[in-house]
Enzyme design. Structure first.
Site, PDB file in Angstrom:
ATOM      1  N   ARG A 167       1.133  -1.284   0.025  1.00 40.05           N
ATOM      2  CA  ARG A 167      -0.029   0.005   0.038  1.00 40.05           C
ATOM      3  C   ARG A 167       0.806   1.298   0.155  1.00 40.05           C
ATOM      4  O   ARG A 167       0.534   2.373  -0.620  1.00 40.05           O
ATOM      5  CB  ARG A 167      -0.970  -0.066   1.216  1.00 40.05           C
ATOM      6  CG  ARG A 167      -1.915  -1.144   1.309  1.00 40.05           C
ATOM      7  CD  ARG A 167      -2.723  -0.883   2.703  1.00 40.05           C
ATOM      8  NE  ARG A 167      -1.908  -1.121   4.029  1.00 40.05           N
ATOM      9  CZ  ARG A 167      -1.775  -2.387   4.380  1.00 40.05           C
ATOM     10  NH1 ARG A 167      -2.571  -3.320   3.804  1.00 40.05           N
ATOM     11  NH2 ARG A 167      -0.975  -2.723   5.548  1.00 40.05           N
TER      12      ARG A 167
ATOM     13  N   HIS B 135       3.413   6.779  28.025  1.00 41.47           N
ATOM     14  CA  HIS B 135       2.901   5.696  29.237  1.00 41.47           C
ATOM     15  C   HIS B 135       3.386   6.099  30.447  1.00 41.47           C
ATOM     16  O   HIS B 135       4.594   6.520  30.607  1.00 41.47           O
ATOM     17  CB  HIS B 135       3.282   4.137  28.904  1.00 41.47           C
ATOM     18  CG  HIS B 135       2.521   3.728  27.866  1.00 41.47           C
ATOM     19  ND1 HIS B 135       1.884   4.318  26.949  1.00 41.47           N
ATOM     20  CD2 HIS B 135       2.829   2.412  27.084  1.00 41.47           C
ATOM     21  CE1 HIS B 135       1.355   3.367  25.976  1.00 41.47           C
ATOM     22  NE2 HIS B 135       2.060   2.397  25.985  1.00 41.47           N
TER      23      HIS B 135
ATOM     24  N   CYS C 277       6.065  -1.854  25.098  1.00 39.75           N
ATOM     25  CA  CYS C 277       6.140  -0.358  25.531  1.00 39.75           C
ATOM     26  C   CYS C 277       5.959  -0.054  26.665  1.00 39.75           C
ATOM     27  O   CYS C 277       6.490   0.705  27.272  1.00 39.75           O
ATOM     28  CB  CYS C 277       5.351   0.530  24.508  1.00 39.75           C
ATOM     29  SG  CYS C 277       3.675  -0.066  24.226  1.00 39.75           S
TER      30      CYS C 277
HETATM   31  N1  LIG Z   1       2.875   2.003  19.179  1.00 35.42           N
HETATM   32  C1  LIG Z   1       3.652   1.450  20.214  1.00 35.42           C
HETATM   33  O1  LIG Z   1       3.727   2.297  21.447  1.00 35.42           O
HETATM   34  C2  LIG Z   1       4.497   0.194  20.142  1.00 35.42           C
HETATM   35  C3  LIG Z   1       5.445  -0.021  21.143  1.00 35.42           C
HETATM   36  C4  LIG Z   1       6.084  -1.024  21.134  1.00 35.42           C
HETATM   37  C5  LIG Z   1       5.959  -1.959  20.179  1.00 35.42           C
HETATM   38  N2  LIG Z   1       4.861  -1.818  19.070  1.00 35.42           N
HETATM   39  C6  LIG Z   1       4.984  -2.777  17.942  1.00 35.42           C
HETATM   40  O2  LIG Z   1       5.597  -2.365  16.974  1.00 35.42           O
HETATM   41  C7  LIG Z   1       4.659  -2.798  15.940  1.00 35.42           C
HETATM   42  C8  LIG Z   1       4.282  -1.446  14.915  1.00 35.42           C
HETATM   43  O3  LIG Z   1       3.243  -0.836  15.922  1.00 35.42           O
HETATM   44  P1  LIG Z   1       2.749   0.527  15.135  1.00 35.42           P
HETATM   45  O4  LIG Z   1       2.152   1.164  16.424  1.00 35.42           O
HETATM   46  O5  LIG Z   1       3.992   1.278  14.759  1.00 35.42           O
HETATM   47  O6  LIG Z   1       1.739   0.139  14.202  1.00 35.42           O
HETATM   48  P2  LIG Z   1       0.985   0.957  12.822  1.00 35.42           P
HETATM   49  O7  LIG Z   1       0.934   2.238  13.281  1.00 35.42           O
HETATM   50  O8  LIG Z   1      -0.374   0.270  12.716  1.00 35.42           O
HETATM   51  O9  LIG Z   1       2.107   0.612  11.724  1.00 35.42           O
HETATM   52  C9  LIG Z   1       2.201  -0.885  10.988  1.00 35.42           C
HETATM   53  C10 LIG Z   1       3.313  -0.754  10.248  1.00 35.42           C
HETATM   54  O10 LIG Z   1       3.432  -2.055   9.782  1.00 35.42           O
HETATM   55  C11 LIG Z   1       3.268  -2.048   8.231  1.00 35.42           C
HETATM   56  N3  LIG Z   1       2.673  -3.336   7.648  1.00 35.42           N
HETATM   57  C12 LIG Z   1       1.404  -3.764   8.111  1.00 35.42           C
HETATM   58  N4  LIG Z   1       1.059  -4.789   7.293  1.00 35.42           N
HETATM   59  C13 LIG Z   1       2.313  -5.168   6.642  1.00 35.42           C
HETATM   60  C14 LIG Z   1       2.640  -6.119   5.754  1.00 35.42           C
HETATM   61  N5  LIG Z   1       1.775  -7.140   5.236  1.00 35.42           N
HETATM   62  N6  LIG Z   1       4.031  -6.079   5.043  1.00 35.42           N
HETATM   63  C15 LIG Z   1       4.565  -5.143   5.360  1.00 35.42           C
HETATM   64  N7  LIG Z   1       4.432  -4.086   6.231  1.00 35.42           N
HETATM   65  C16 LIG Z   1       3.134  -4.127   6.799  1.00 35.42           C
HETATM   66  C17 LIG Z   1       2.567  -0.768   7.908  1.00 35.42           C
HETATM   67  O11 LIG Z   1       2.694  -0.482   6.413  1.00 35.42           O
HETATM   68  P3  LIG Z   1       1.531   0.249   5.604  1.00 35.42           P
HETATM   69  O12 LIG Z   1       1.600   1.861   6.330  1.00 35.42           O
HETATM   70  O13 LIG Z   1       1.826   0.355   4.260  1.00 35.42           O
HETATM   71  O14 LIG Z   1       0.171  -0.463   6.007  1.00 35.42           O
HETATM   72  C18 LIG Z   1       3.151   0.297   9.123  1.00 35.42           C
HETATM   73  O15 LIG Z   1       4.183   0.607   8.369  1.00 35.42           O
HETATM   74  C19 LIG Z   1       3.749  -3.439  16.435  1.00 35.42           C
HETATM   75  O16 LIG Z   1       4.235  -4.926  16.490  1.00 35.42           O
HETATM   76  C20 LIG Z   1       3.446  -3.256  17.735  1.00 35.42           C
HETATM   77  O17 LIG Z   1       2.843  -4.338  18.709  1.00 35.42           O
HETATM   78  C21 LIG Z   1       4.281  -0.725  19.291  1.00 35.42           C
END
Ligand SMILES: NC(=O)c1ccc[n+]([C@@H]2O[C@H](COP(=O)([O-])OP(=O)(O)OC[C@H]3O[C@@H](n4cnc5c(N)ncnc54)[C@H](OP(=O)(O)O)[C@@H]3O)[C@@H](O)[C@H]2O)c1
Length: 357
Positions: free
Chosen positions: A49, A264, A139
């Site tokens: 995407r 957090h 996190c």
């Molecule tokens: N948010 C937090 O505070 C936090 C903290 C620690 C860890 N995490 C972990 O970090 C990870 C990312 O979290 P986030 O909060 O950044 O999520 P997010 O905002 O939903 O972003 C998801 C990312 O993954 C990509 N993605 C989704 N499906 C994909 C696929 N099939 N192939 C390749 N790329 C794909 C998306 O790309 P597109 O934009 O192209 O869809 C986007 O870049 C998760 O595992 C989450 O649990 C998050």
């Protein structure tokens, strides 16, 4: 290849940021632009995407490429900032192609062959990566563990009771979008004065949360696990035990979502081997790397998300000895869940790997 590589950077390792367009990925690009530049090419990867989008890193526009096997060719370190199922499928592919994977998802954190690393607490563990994967903690765990690690090293942790006050960006871009949309619906109204009025105003617009988060707090984060526990609560317990090397540590945790965009907070009741004093604790916290002691209630000084957001350290305040237990401390900790809670810790791990760990 569409990544960035200037002549001065030749010979340096190639980094891939997989999930560069997400909430964590976006902060990762800022952090990579701010920290000492140890990387040659930085390749930006996301879903099909986003292929073709241009994002700024190190002051240069870089085109995002779709996640494919070829996109992982020649990569030395691959940071994965993608949903669990995507990491589960693709991190082993990247490792098999020779990259060291630093994974931010929950897919590998409890795998005994995958180290769970916080550079201020257990940097040595980064070498134990027999699968070629190093995991970054959740996190919520990360928002308190640097503080706890420093106190544990001195006092010996014996028991932990924590409650979280978690920001909506912990649920990614979708969480932030949901809070902003809900705030637009309730701003300037008299809502919040009768049962269910916020729920009716928000309708089905609860996004990744089970209840409205605007004008509310929600005692739930993640998915349902056994006996009524949430997945987020299990992560805090299991990951804290693994990072500190205390597999039987008693941990009681309740995770709560609050209407904060980023950062957090947690209240912490920590019991130690023997008696502790506030002065000793303050001395440790005042010099612990990655920790800022901000604790003067008489002057109105304690950490809050509004002040902590966008900063790197874990902030700690409200340091008190438990009223009824001279071996226990009460603390309030606060950290940016997208920086130390995710992207910064990953960047630190990746730098350890790049430096030869
Ligand atoms: N948010 C937090 O505070 C936090 C903290 C620690 C860890 N995490 C972990 O970090 C990870 C990312 O979290 P986030 O909060 O950044 O999520 P997010 O905002 O939903 O972003 C998801 C990312 O993954 C990509 N993605 C989704 N499906 C994909 C696929 N099939 N192939 C390749 N790329 C794909 C998306 O790309 P597109 O934009 O192209 O869809 C986007 O870049 C998760 O595992 C989450 O649990 C998050």
């Amino acid at each position: 290849m569409s990544g960035t590589e200037r002549p001065g950077r030749s010979g340096r390792p190639t980094l891939a940021v997989v999930g560069a367009t997400g909430a964590v990925g976006t902060v990762m690009l800022q952090i990579l632009s701010q920290r000492a530049d140890v990387w040659g090419e930085i390749r930006l990867v996301a879903s099909p995407r986003s292929a073709g989008r241009k994002l700024a890193v190190r002051g240069e526009e870089v085109e995002v490429v779709a996640l494919t096997e070829e996109a992982l060719d020649g990569v030395d370190v691959a940071m994965f900032d993608v949903p669990d199922e995507v990491a589960e499928q693709w991190a082993p592919v990247a490792a098999a192609r020779g990259a060291v994977v630093v994974d931010n998802s929950g897919a590998f954190r409890m795998d005994p062959e995958v180290p769970l690393v916080v550079p201020e607490v257990n940097p040595h563990a980064v070498r134990m990566r027999s699968r070629g994967i190093v995991a970054n903690p959740n996190c919520t765990t990360l928002s308190m563990i640097v503080t706890l690690g420093a106190l544990h090293a001195e006092f010996g942790l014996r028991e932990l009771v924590v409650s979280s006050y978690q920001a909506v960006s912990g649920a990614g871009h979708a969480g932030v979008r949901t809070l902003r949309e809900q705030l637009a619906l309730v701003a300037g109204t008299e809502l919040g004065t009768s049962p269910g009025d916020v729920r009716r105003a928000v309708g089905d617009n609860t996004g990744p949360f089970p209840e409205p988060v605007a004008l509310n707090v929600v005692p739930w984060a993640g998915s349902l696990r056994e006996d009524g526990w949430s997945s987020e609560e299990m992560k805090v317990r299991d990951e804290t035990r693994k990072i500190l090397g205390l597999p039987a540590l008693p941990v009681a945790v309740t995770c709560v979502r609050v209407p904060v965009v980023t950062a957090h907070s947690l209240t912490v009741h920590a019991r130690f081997e023997g008696e502790v004093t506030v002065d000793e604790a303050r001395e440790i916290l005042a010099t612990a790397p990655g920790v800022v002691l901000f604790d003067d209630p008489a002057a109105g000084e304690f950490p809050t998300p509004a002040d902590v957001v966008g900063t790197d350290p874990t902030w700690v305040g409200r340091v008190r000895r438990a009223l009824d237990d001279p071996t226990a401390l009460e603390l309030f900790v606060c950290g940016d869940n997208l920086r130390k809670g995710a992207a910064l810790n990953s960047a630190q791990i990746a730098e350890l790997v790049a430096a030869g760990s």
